[in-house]
Motif scaffolding. Structure first.
Motif, PDB file in Angstrom:
ATOM      1  N   UNK A 196       0.865  -1.173   0.000  1.00  0.00           N
ATOM      2  CA  UNK A 196       0.000   0.000   0.000  1.00  0.00           C
ATOM      3  C   UNK A 196       0.903   1.225   0.000  1.00  0.00           C
ATOM      4  N   UNK A 197       0.325   2.360  -0.371  1.00  0.00           N
ATOM      5  CA  UNK A 197       1.125   3.565  -0.608  1.00  0.00           C
ATOM      6  C   UNK A 197       0.499   4.734   0.131  1.00  0.00           C
ATOM      7  N   UNK A 198       1.356   5.545   0.729  1.00  0.00           N
ATOM      8  CA  UNK A 198       0.955   6.847   1.248  1.00  0.00           C
ATOM      9  C   UNK A 198       1.520   7.889   0.298  1.00  0.00           C
ATOM     10  N   UNK A 199       0.632   8.569  -0.419  1.00  0.00           N
ATOM     11  CA  UNK A 199       1.058   9.556  -1.390  1.00  0.00           C
ATOM     12  C   UNK A 199       0.966  10.952  -0.822  1.00  0.00           C
ATOM     13  N   UNK A 200       2.059  11.693  -0.862  1.00  0.00           N
ATOM     14  CA  UNK A 200       2.094  13.051  -0.329  1.00  0.00           C
ATOM     15  C   UNK A 200       2.435  14.053  -1.407  1.00  0.00           C
ATOM     16  N   UNK A 201       1.706  15.157  -1.433  1.00  0.00           N
ATOM     17  CA  UNK A 201       1.953  16.202  -2.413  1.00  0.00           C
ATOM     18  C   UNK A 201       1.890  17.549  -1.723  1.00  0.00           C
ATOM     19  N   UNK A 202       2.828  18.433  -2.072  1.00  0.00           N
ATOM     20  CA  UNK A 202       2.870  19.771  -1.494  1.00  0.00           C
ATOM     21  C   UNK A 202       1.781  20.622  -2.139  1.00  0.00           C
ATOM     22  N   UNK A 211      -1.344  14.109   2.607  1.00  0.00           N
ATOM     23  CA  UNK A 211      -1.115  12.669   2.460  1.00  0.00           C
ATOM     24  C   UNK A 211      -2.438  11.933   2.249  1.00  0.00           C
ATOM     25  N   UNK A 212      -2.438  11.016   1.278  1.00  0.00           N
ATOM     26  CA  UNK A 212      -3.612  10.201   0.994  1.00  0.00           C
ATOM     27  C   UNK A 212      -3.188   8.748   0.858  1.00  0.00           C
ATOM     28  N   UNK A 213      -3.941   7.809   1.438  1.00  0.00           N
ATOM     29  CA  UNK A 213      -3.632   6.388   1.258  1.00  0.00           C
ATOM     30  C   UNK A 213      -4.048   5.919  -0.127  1.00  0.00           C
ATOM     31  N   UNK A 214      -3.240   5.066  -0.716  1.00  0.00           N
ATOM     32  CA  UNK A 214      -3.531   4.562  -2.053  1.00  0.00           C
ATOM     33  C   UNK A 214      -2.878   3.215  -2.280  1.00  0.00           C
ATOM     34  N   UNK A 215      -2.865   2.802  -3.536  1.00  0.00           N
ATOM     35  CA  UNK A 215      -2.270   1.544  -3.952  1.00  0.00           C
ATOM     36  C   UNK A 215      -1.205   1.821  -5.005  1.00  0.00           C
ATOM     37  N   UNK A 216      -0.258   0.900  -5.216  1.00  0.00           N
ATOM     38  CA  UNK A 216       0.747   1.102  -6.259  1.00  0.00           C
ATOM     39  C   UNK A 216       0.096   1.304  -7.624  1.00  0.00           C
ATOM     40  N   UNK A 217       0.753   2.097  -8.455  1.00  0.00           N
ATOM     41  CA  UNK A 217       0.213   2.371  -9.772  1.00  0.00           C
ATOM     42  C   UNK A 217      -0.641   3.608  -9.835  1.00  0.00           C
ATOM     43  N   UNK A 218      -0.715   4.346  -8.727  1.00  0.00           N
ATOM     44  CA  UNK A 218      -1.488   5.576  -8.733  1.00  0.00           C
ATOM     45  C   UNK A 218      -2.955   5.387  -8.454  1.00  0.00           C
ATOM     46  N   UNK A 244      -9.537   7.332  13.573  1.00  0.00           N
ATOM     47  CA  UNK A 244      -8.265   7.087  14.257  1.00  0.00           C
ATOM     48  C   UNK A 244      -7.149   6.809  13.257  1.00  0.00           C
ATOM     49  N   UNK A 245      -7.487   6.149  12.149  1.00  0.00           N
ATOM     50  CA  UNK A 245      -6.503   5.858  11.106  1.00  0.00           C
ATOM     51  C   UNK A 245      -5.990   7.150  10.476  1.00  0.00           C
ATOM     52  N   UNK A 246      -6.895   8.074  10.152  1.00  0.00           N
ATOM     53  CA  UNK A 246      -6.496   9.346   9.554  1.00  0.00           C
ATOM     54  C   UNK A 246      -5.636  10.159  10.516  1.00  0.00           C
ATOM     55  N   UNK A 247      -6.001  10.127  11.786  1.00  0.00           N
ATOM     56  CA  UNK A 247      -5.228  10.868  12.781  1.00  0.00           C
ATOM     57  C   UNK A 247      -3.818  10.289  12.891  1.00  0.00           C
ATOM     58  N   UNK A 248      -3.707   8.962  12.903  1.00  0.00           N
ATOM     59  CA  UNK A 248      -2.398   8.324  12.985  1.00  0.00           C
ATOM     60  C   UNK A 248      -1.580   8.581  11.726  1.00  0.00           C
ATOM     61  N   UNK A 249      -2.252   8.609  10.573  1.00  0.00           N
ATOM     62  CA  UNK A 249      -1.551   8.865   9.316  1.00  0.00           C
ATOM     63  C   UNK A 249      -0.917  10.254   9.338  1.00  0.00           C
ATOM     64  N   UNK A 250      -1.667  11.254   9.815  1.00  0.00           N
ATOM     65  CA  UNK A 250      -1.114  12.608   9.906  1.00  0.00           C
ATOM     66  C   UNK A 250       0.083  12.650  10.861  1.00  0.00           C
ATOM     67  N   UNK A 251      -0.015  11.896  11.970  1.00  0.00           N
ATOM     68  CA  UNK A 251       1.094  11.869  12.933  1.00  0.00           C
ATOM     69  C   UNK A 251       2.338  11.217  12.322  1.00  0.00           C
TER      70      UNK A 251
END
Length: 320
Positions: A196-202, A211-218, A244-251
Motif C-alpha cells: 500500500x502507498x501513502x502519497x504526499x503532495x505539497x 497525504x492520501x492512502x492509495x495503492x501502487x500504480x497511482x 483514528x486511522x487518519x489521525x495516525x496517518x497525519x502523525x
C-alpha cells in the motif's frame, strides 16, 4: 556477498588489492566502470573510507550521501525505487559494494552505525528507522482498543521504499534554500505484491504535504480496509477506525516531513526515478505530432507517446 540480493545489473570484479602500511586500496570493475576504495582517516581521526568512480571522488567521510556519478550509475544499471524496495543508491553502495571490496581489509574495520552505513549518511534506512520509531510512538499515546488496532496495522506495514516523482530542480525560497519536494510516495507492506502507498503532495494552501492512502500504480485514494488487508488483519474495520486511522496517518507522515526533505536533497536533480504513465505525462507539453500508424506525440522532454488508432466498431440500430 549474497549474489541473489545483488541489485545492479552488472558484476563487481575485484582486480587488485594493495595493503600499504598506512593505506589499503582496492581496485574493481562494475560493468564497464572502475571503482576504487581506499582507507582514509575521518576529520576526527577515526578510520573511514574514500570511494572513486571512474577517477571521480563519490564519497569521503562526513558526506551525507554518495556523489551524483554513483546515482547515475545505479540508474544506468537498472535500479528503480518502486521495484527494488528495501534498497536505495546509498544502501547499495555501503551494504553491498563496500563490504565486497573491503572483505580482505585488516583491522580496524570501517565504522558503521546500526543501519550499516557510515555516520552522517542519510539514506532509506534512516527513513525506515524514523518511521518505525513513529509507529512505536502510536502505542505510547493515549488511546483505546481502536487506536491500538490502528497501531497494530502500521506495525505490520513497515516502510519499504520512498519514491520521489519530481525530476526538476527543487524550488528555492527567498533565502536560496530548496523548498519541499513535490509528489512523494511511501511504500508500506510485508510483501511487494500486497503493498500500500501513502502519497504526499505539497499544496500551496497547506503547511507540509497532503497525504492520501492509495495503492501502487497511482490507484487511489483507498479506504483503511486496504491497509488492514495488506497487514494480514481482518479487513472489516471496527467503529471509529477510519477517524483514528487518519489521525495516525497525519502523525506518522508529519513526523517524517523534515527528514524526507533532507533525504530528497541527497538525490541529484534531473534523474527520472519513476516511469509510470502518470509521471511521464504530468506537466508535459506536446511540441510535435507525427502522423502514421500509430500517430506519435512528441513531448517537450523528448518523450514519444504512441496513440492507438484502432477503428471503432459502429453499430447501427436495427431490427425487423
Amino acid at each position: 556477498m549474497v549474489l541473489d540480493a545483488w541489485i545492479l545489473g552488472a558484476p563487481l570484479k575485484v582486480q587488485r588489492r594493495e595493503d600499504h602500511p598506512y593505506q589499503e586500496t582496492d581496485l574493481a570493475t562494475l560493468g564497464r566502470h572502475e571503482l576504487v576504495l581506499s582507507r582514509v582517516r575521518s576529520p576526527l581521526g577515526e578510520p573511514g573510507c574514500q570511494l572513486f568512480l571512474d577517477g571521480r571522488a563519490i564519497y569521503a567521510p562526513g558526506d551525507p550521501a554518495p556523489g551524483r556519478p554513483w546515482f547515475d550509475l545505479c540508474r544506468e544499471l537498472g535500479y528503480e525505487p518502486s521495484r527494488h524496495w528495501d534498497w536505495d543508491p546509498a544502501l547499495i553502495l555501503f551494504q553491498q559494494v563496500v563490504p565486497a571490496l573491503a572483505a580482505g581489509w585488516h583491522e580496524p574495520p570501517i565504522p558503521l552505525d546500526d543501519q550499516g552505513v557510515p555516520e552522517g549518511v542519510v539514506c532509506l534506512a534512516t527513513l525506515r528507522q524514523a518511521f518505525a520509531a513513529a509507529v512505536a510512538g502510536l502505542r505510547q499515546r493515549n488511546g483505546g482498543p481502536v487506536a491500538g488496532k490502528v497501531a497494530e496495522t502500521f506495525e505490520w506495514l513497515p516502510l519499504r521504499a520512498v519514491v520521489f516523482h519530481d525530476e526538476a530542480q527543487l524550488p528555492l525560497d527567498f533565502e536560496g534554500l530548496g523548498g519541499p519536494c513535490g509528489r512523494t510516495s511511501l511504500w508500506l507492506g510485508i510483501h511487494r505484491d500486497r503493498a500500500v502507498v501513502l502519497g504526499g503532495e505539497v499544496l500551496p494552501e497547506r503547511q507540509g504535504r497532503h497525504w492520501l492512502p492509495g495503492l501502487p500504480g497511482g490507484d487511489g485514494p483507498v479506504g483503511p480496509e486496504a491497509f488492514l488487508a495488506a497487514a494480514g488483519l481482518d479487513p472489516v474495520p471496527p467503529k471509529g477506525f477510519e477517524a483514528a486511522f487518519r489521525h495516525a496517518l497525519d502523525h506518522l507522515c508529519g513526523s517524517l516531513e523534515g527528514l524526507l526533505d533532507a533525504y530528497r536533497r541527497t538525490y541529484p536533480v534531473g534523474i527520472p526515478w519513476q516511469h509510470d504513465a502518470w509521471d511521464r505525462l504530468r506537466g508535459r507539453t506536446i511540441v510535435d505530432v507525427r502522423a502514421g500508424q500509430p500517430t506519435v506525440l512528441v513531448l517537450d522532454d523528448g518523450t514519444e507517446l504512441a496513440l492507438e488508432n484502432a477503428p471503432q466498431v459502429s453499430r447501427e440500430p436495427g431490427g425487423i
